[in-house]
Design a protein around this motif. Sequence first.
Motif, PDB file in Angstrom:
ATOM      1  N   GLY A  86      84.697  77.056  35.289  1.00  0.00           N
ATOM      2  CA  GLY A  86      84.911  77.274  36.717  1.00  0.00           C
ATOM      3  C   GLY A  86      83.658  77.561  37.515  1.00  0.00           C
ATOM      4  O   GLY A  86      83.717  77.698  38.738  1.00  0.00           O
ATOM      5  N   THR A  87      82.507  77.620  36.850  1.00  0.00           N
ATOM      6  CA  THR A  87      81.259  77.918  37.576  1.00  0.00           C
ATOM      7  C   THR A  87      80.584  76.671  38.124  1.00  0.00           C
ATOM      8  O   THR A  87      79.641  76.779  38.907  1.00  0.00           O
ATOM      9  CB  THR A  87      80.254  78.667  36.672  1.00  0.00           C
ATOM     10  OG1 THR A  87      79.894  77.816  35.575  1.00  0.00           O
ATOM     11  CG2 THR A  87      80.829  79.978  36.175  1.00  0.00           C
ATOM     12  N   GLY A  88      81.050  75.488  37.722  1.00  0.00           N
ATOM     13  CA  GLY A  88      80.447  74.252  38.204  1.00  0.00           C
ATOM     14  C   GLY A  88      80.891  73.912  39.618  1.00  0.00           C
ATOM     15  O   GLY A  88      81.858  74.465  40.148  1.00  0.00           O
ATOM     16  N   LYS A  89      80.195  72.971  40.219  1.00  0.00           N
ATOM     17  CA  LYS A  89      80.465  72.574  41.609  1.00  0.00           C
ATOM     18  C   LYS A  89      81.751  71.754  41.750  1.00  0.00           C
ATOM     19  O   LYS A  89      82.354  71.738  42.806  1.00  0.00           O
ATOM     20  CB  LYS A  89      79.268  71.791  42.157  1.00  0.00           C
ATOM     21  CG  LYS A  89      79.351  71.524  43.636  1.00  0.00           C
ATOM     22  CD  LYS A  89      78.050  71.021  44.202  1.00  0.00           C
ATOM     23  CE  LYS A  89      78.180  70.857  45.717  1.00  0.00           C
ATOM     24  NZ  LYS A  89      76.918  70.463  46.317  1.00  0.00           N
ATOM     25  N   ASN A  90      82.148  71.021  40.703  1.00  0.00           N
ATOM     26  CA  ASN A  90      83.360  70.183  40.730  1.00  0.00           C
ATOM     27  C   ASN A  90      83.310  69.141  41.847  1.00  0.00           C
ATOM     28  O   ASN A  90      84.294  68.888  42.536  1.00  0.00           O
ATOM     29  CB  ASN A  90      84.627  71.040  40.852  1.00  0.00           C
ATOM     30  CG  ASN A  90      85.894  70.226  40.697  1.00  0.00           C
ATOM     31  OD1 ASN A  90      85.977  69.321  39.874  1.00  0.00           O
ATOM     32  ND2 ASN A  90      86.890  70.522  41.511  1.00  0.00           N
ATOM     33  N   MET A  91      82.160  68.532  42.021  1.00  0.00           N
ATOM     34  CA  MET A  91      82.000  67.586  43.126  1.00  0.00           C
ATOM     35  C   MET A  91      82.921  66.382  42.997  1.00  0.00           C
ATOM     36  O   MET A  91      83.423  65.885  44.008  1.00  0.00           O
ATOM     37  CB  MET A  91      80.534  67.149  43.243  1.00  0.00           C
ATOM     38  CG  MET A  91      80.208  66.538  44.561  1.00  0.00           C
ATOM     39  SD  MET A  91      80.457  67.738  45.896  1.00  0.00           S
ATOM     40  CE  MET A  91      80.620  66.627  47.270  1.00  0.00           C
ATOM     41  N   LEU A  92      83.196  65.909  41.777  1.00  0.00           N
ATOM     42  CA  LEU A  92      84.128  64.786  41.639  1.00  0.00           C
ATOM     43  C   LEU A  92      85.523  65.209  42.091  1.00  0.00           C
ATOM     44  O   LEU A  92      86.190  64.471  42.813  1.00  0.00           O
ATOM     45  CB  LEU A  92      84.169  64.244  40.206  1.00  0.00           C
ATOM     46  CG  LEU A  92      85.145  63.081  39.995  1.00  0.00           C
ATOM     47  CD1 LEU A  92      84.835  61.907  40.926  1.00  0.00           C
ATOM     48  CD2 LEU A  92      85.132  62.633  38.542  1.00  0.00           C
TER      49      LEU A  92
END
Length: 146
Positions: A126-132
């Motif tokens: 959950g710490t990532g940006k999740n841009m996709l």
Amino acid sequence: MTEIKFYRVNDAYGYLSNFAPYPFEINGLIWSTSEHYFQAQKFLDKAIQEKIRRLKSPMDAALEGRNRENPLRSDWEVVKDDIMRLAVFEKFCQNPAIRRELLATGHATLIEHTKNDNYWADNGDGTGKNMLGIILMETRKRLKAE
């Protein structure tokens, strides 16, 4: 709010993956996957773009796109999100079955769930940006409005 996590093509919601085999056309060329298109656009050299476009698998396209012997375009960090937006939008516009599936996700939060990527995905924790995931939700909203 409901969360939908996806990553592997053969798992539930695998059609959301850039590796999912849903071809689309941009500028008269057919791209096998959004991964092929995205990786090819890292380079301005048309021969490299075409080489990537013709590769058999999206993993091969990803590996060639990461090959730093190929000269990365100087504006890549500036344009990469918009290139992904175009690829994702065209993938869903030109493939009605998955367009319907994307729209059926309603207002769910879409999350590419893997520890292998902290920009396009959630970094697995959950710490990532999740841009996709963000781009997929933007695409869903845009398709609903049309």
